[in-house]
Scaffold this active site. Structure first.
Site, PDB file in Angstrom:
ATOM      1  N   GLY A 445       0.747  -1.312   0.146  1.00 46.41           N
ATOM      2  CA  GLY A 445       0.171   0.252  -0.070  1.00 46.41           C
ATOM      3  C   GLY A 445       0.871   1.106  -0.501  1.00 46.41           C
ATOM      4  O   GLY A 445       0.370   2.235  -1.184  1.00 46.41           O
ATOM      5  N   CYS A 656       0.706  -8.300   9.881  1.00 48.63           N
ATOM      6  CA  CYS A 656       2.168  -8.288   9.819  1.00 48.63           C
ATOM      7  C   CYS A 656       2.458  -7.684  11.293  1.00 48.63           C
ATOM      8  O   CYS A 656       2.058  -7.964  11.679  1.00 48.63           O
ATOM      9  CB  CYS A 656       3.364  -7.460   9.173  1.00 48.63           C
ATOM     10  SG  CYS A 656       2.556  -5.438   9.676  1.00 48.63           S
ATOM     11  N   HIS A 707      11.655  -4.084   6.034  1.00 52.40           N
ATOM     12  CA  HIS A 707      12.405  -3.387   6.668  1.00 52.40           C
ATOM     13  C   HIS A 707      14.196  -3.386   6.973  1.00 52.40           C
ATOM     14  O   HIS A 707      14.492  -2.332   8.289  1.00 52.40           O
ATOM     15  CB  HIS A 707      12.615  -4.258   8.671  1.00 52.40           C
ATOM     16  CG  HIS A 707      10.765  -4.251   8.827  1.00 52.40           C
ATOM     17  ND1 HIS A 707      10.204  -5.839   8.519  1.00 52.40           N
ATOM     18  CD2 HIS A 707       9.865  -3.495   9.156  1.00 52.40           C
ATOM     19  CE1 HIS A 707       8.341  -5.920   8.467  1.00 52.40           C
ATOM     20  NE2 HIS A 707       8.720  -4.634   8.851  1.00 52.40           N
TER      21      HIS A 707
END
Ligand code: GLN
Ligand code: ZN
Length: 778
Positions: A445, A656, A707
């Protein structure tokens, strides 16, 4: 009757701790300044509590980063990899401490940080102690003694706070096999005794042992350890007054164990464990004092004085005044600091503010409760009671809170509202019209929220640019992102979420029933603070929230543009939630608002809509017996939000931040057509779970970890996809990163996604060869 506090926020009333630590890490300030700011915060906190009239004030509740890490340092539980940091000339104890928290990459050293995880079911994160077989413990940091002494110098005899030995061990993680962490208790206890000896020499009176694990399910070994430890402490220090603090739930099946421990004061949480009072009163042994955790340490609502007074009186009747203390339910580190700093009427109008109470106000509430129960007829106490009654009673009727239309809509919900029109297998056929290839590629997104994008929002908020100018900038950025996604040939595009500050705040700001504070900061981990939205009233959606940007982005491309929403459970989970109705009810109201948005997106021509639920797992109650109730309403709320659309419209969800293996059945029950899920850190484990379970719908196991700035290679992703394909049929698989890309830079994002698309294409080549064979065998 005494009042006590279990812990006070240590971030400072203006987040001084954050600022000084971040400056120190950036080498913009020195070690001494950090220590000084810490000292100032401690002094302010102690003096404030003293002035407010708290009898038993905590010490060692201060921490530069995390109180669990403080304990690891105190006990010398320092993993070997930090030896080099210790040895390095010029490094202080604080540097070692921060190295354990954040890693140490300097002077040719590269040592990774310790792991971090959530503190029970709060949004606070602690540094997980690392335990090895034969783990030695010895007193390393004397912070607790220093701080007790520091307060004593100020004329305040504090109550040092320790995480109790059992809870400390249970918070940790075994880093090698061949032992159980609870067995380390024999090595650990002597350090506790050492610390207590030193505190005893300074004439300490009360010591608080936090044992929140007493509100969780315990095994036999752990129960025995509890008995052993507290008996030993009692034996060694017959005169020491032991305060045993339990919180985050009721003692329930650990009640007998708890009351059998040789302690002086038992603290119980009467917010989370509201219904345990009678049982505890009946079971409490003769002399033990009961500390009533009445003021909610984890939420921001004013205490209901009349209700609390009646509970206190009930306890007094049974135990007598001398054996009843008044307190907050848990440490106040989970509350924002001072409502007095909320001076902006626009953010928090007085009508809402009158219902709120931050840490400083909670301290005052504790003291006022005592005065009222003691029949202190001082004008100020009575006035406070009057004010409190008014605030509580107008909360029950305020038009700001109560919206009949919303309540009726919830009541009118039918079971079928939580179901799509047809089952997934039928929907799947209709969704073939979407014409997506096998191994369809998409992202989660958000695209990079660059400094520039954030500066536009700041300029708009400060009036430097107009709304039109701001919208033009966002529109351009969106158009660029759309064009670029087309160029690299992604299959399902996103608009990039450039218009969003935060995935919950963006929706909260547009929903009725939400308010936003200016200073309601709460520590999340280390120097990171969050400012959760406040859900104070019935939730509804006055008008579409995302349709304009999604429709605009769709108008720029002939590919599918995915609509992007935050789900009801996540919005609930990351907010301060009203306490005058069950959380499930509030969640259902949010679900209806999101449902309206989903339907409006469909009407606007959006054929694929993602409803993010990253927080669904973290909402799980602490005790397993309570899981199913939560999962039932949480899953139902998601389904209500997702089920207003036609079969042809494809609903995605994204998760997540946690392992989902233990709730996989419930994830399947959510019945999203597609789930994209973070897996890159434990790919195989998760995939196995999905395979064993035979997950029925489509799934996009994240093929690379967003990340880290590292750009993954196509071959790595192909490998992961091949593994995935081995356990999940290819026609169920999607290809995507494991989370949103807002924290990444454009350069690495572009490179990574180009590799990802090419990995998917490689997989399709294989598939083409396979398909004819499959047809033959059919
Ligand atoms: N759609 C959100 C994003 O891409 C999802 C964020 C999340 O999973 N935490 O940023
Ligand atoms: Zn995510």
């Amino acid at each position: 009757m005494l009042t006590q506090n279990l812990g006070y926020p240590r971030i400072g009333s203006h987040r001084e701790l954050k600022k000084i630590c971040e400056n120190y890490w950036a080498e913009k300030t020195g070690y001494k300044n950090v220590l000084q700011v810490g000292k100032n915060i401690r002094h302010d906190n102690w003096l404030m509590q003293k002035d407010a009239g708290i009898n038993i004030i905590p010490a060692n509740d201060f921490s530069f980063y995390d109180h669990v890490l403080d304990h690891s340092l105190m006990f010398g539980a320092i993993p070997k990899r930090y030896n080099e940091v210790i040895m390095k000339k010029g490094n202080s104890e604080l540097d070692l401490y921060f190295a354990m928290a954040r890693g140490f990459q300097k002077d040719g050293l590269d040592v990774v940080a310790m792991e971090m995880t959530k503190w029970f079911d709060t949004n606070y994160h602690y540094i997980v102690p690392e335990f090895y077989k034969d783990q030695p413990f010895k007193l390393f940091s004397t912070k607790i003694i220093d701080e007790f002494y520091e307060a004593k110098q100020l004329g305040i005899i504090t109550k040092p706070v320790l995480i109790g030995p059992i809870s400390y061990l249970l918070l940790g993680k075994e880093k090698e096999t061949g032992f159980e962490k609870i067995d380390l208790i024999k090595n650990l206890l002597p350090v506790y005794l050492d610390i207590l000896t030193r505190l005893d020499a300074l004439d300490v009176e009360y010591v608080q042992f936090d044992e929140p694990f007493l509100t969780l399910d315990l095994g036999d070994k752990e129960k025995k350890a509890f008995e052993y430890v507290y008996k030993e402490i009692r034996k060694t220090f017959p005169r020491l007054k032991i305060v045993l603090a339990t919180y985050f739930g009721g003692l329930n099946n650990n009640l007998d164990l708890t009351v059998s421990l040789p302690i002086d004061v038992l603290h119980i949480d009467l917010v989370r464990g509201e219904d345990q009072l009678n049982d505890v009163l009946a079971a409490l042994s003769d002399k033990t004092i009961l500390s009533l955790g009445l003021v909610d340490g984890r939420n921001i609502w004013k205490n209901d004085f009349e209700k609390s007074i009646s509970i206190i009186n009930q306890a007094v009747e049974k135990l007598g005044k001398d054996r009843v203390w008044i307190a907050a339910s848990c440490s106040l580190i989970h509350s924002p600091v001072d409502l007095g700093n909320e001076t902006n009427e626009k953010n928090l109008p007085q009508e809402i503010k009158q219902w709120l109470s931050y840490a400083k106000q909670k301290v005052e509430e504790i003291v006022t409760l005592k005065k009222l129960v003691n029949n202190e007829t001082s004008a100020s106490a009575l006035q406070k009671l009057e004010e409190n009654k008014i605030a509580i009673s107008n909360k029950k009727t305020s038009a700001l809170i109560h919206d009949v239309v919303v309540k009726e809509r919830v009541l009118a919900l039918k079971d079928s509202d939580a179901f799509r029109l047809n089952t997934f297998s039928k929907r799947k056929v209709k969704q073939q019209k979407l014409n997506l290839p096998q191994y369809a590629t998409t992202t989660i997104g958000s695209f990079p929220q660059t400094v520039e994008v954030r500066s536009w929002r700041a300029k708009f908020k400060n009036g430097v640019i107009t709304e039109d100018e701001y919208n033009d900038l966002i529109a351009d950025e969106t158009a660029k992102a759309v064009k670029w996604q087309e160029e690299i040939d992604l299959d399902v595009l996103v608009h990039g979420e450039f218009e969003r500050n935060d995935m919950v705040e963006y929706f909260g700001e547009q929903l009725k029933g939400f308010a936003f504070s200016k200073n309601g900061w709460v520590q999340s981990y280390g120097s990171r603070c969050v400012k959760p939205p406040i859900i104070f009233g019935d939730v509804s959606r006055p008008k579409p929230m995302t349709v304009k940007w999604s429709a605009y982005a769709q108008s720029l491309t002939s590919k599918h543009m995915k609509g992007m929403l935050t789900g009801p459970v996540t919005i609930l989970q990351w907010s301060f939630v009203r306490n005058d109705q069950p959380r499930a009810e509030t969640c259902t109201q949010i679900a209806l608002a999101i449902r309206d948005e989903v339907c409006d997106l469909e009407k606007a021509g959006i054929k694929i809509i993602q409803i993010d639920e990253p927080a669904i797992r973290e909402g799980l109650p602490l005790r397993k017996v309570d899981w199913q109730t939560y999962l039932n309403w949480a899953v139902k709320a998601f389904k209500i939000s997702a089920s207003g659309v036609k079969d042809e419209t494809q609903i995605h969800t994204h998760m997540c931040y946690s392992e989902f293996n233990d709730i996989i059945q419930n994830i399947a029950d959510m019945d999203a057509d597609v789930i994209t899920i973070e897996t890159s850190r434990s790919q195989m484990e998760l995939l196995d779970a999905f395979a064993d379970f035979n997950y029925p719908n489509e799934i996009g196991p994240g093929v690379y970890d967003i990340h880290s700035p590292r750009v993954p290679k196509r071959e790595e992703m192909v490998k992961l996809l091949q593994r995935a394909k081995a356990v999940i049929p290819a026609e169920q698989l999607w290809v995507n990163p494991d989370c949103g890309l807002k924290t990444r830079g454009w350069d690495e994002t572009k490179k990574a996604l180009i590799e990802m698309v090419s990995a998917a294409k490689e997989m399709r080549k294989d598939a083409e060869i396979l398909i004819p064979e499959q047809h033959i065998s059919n």
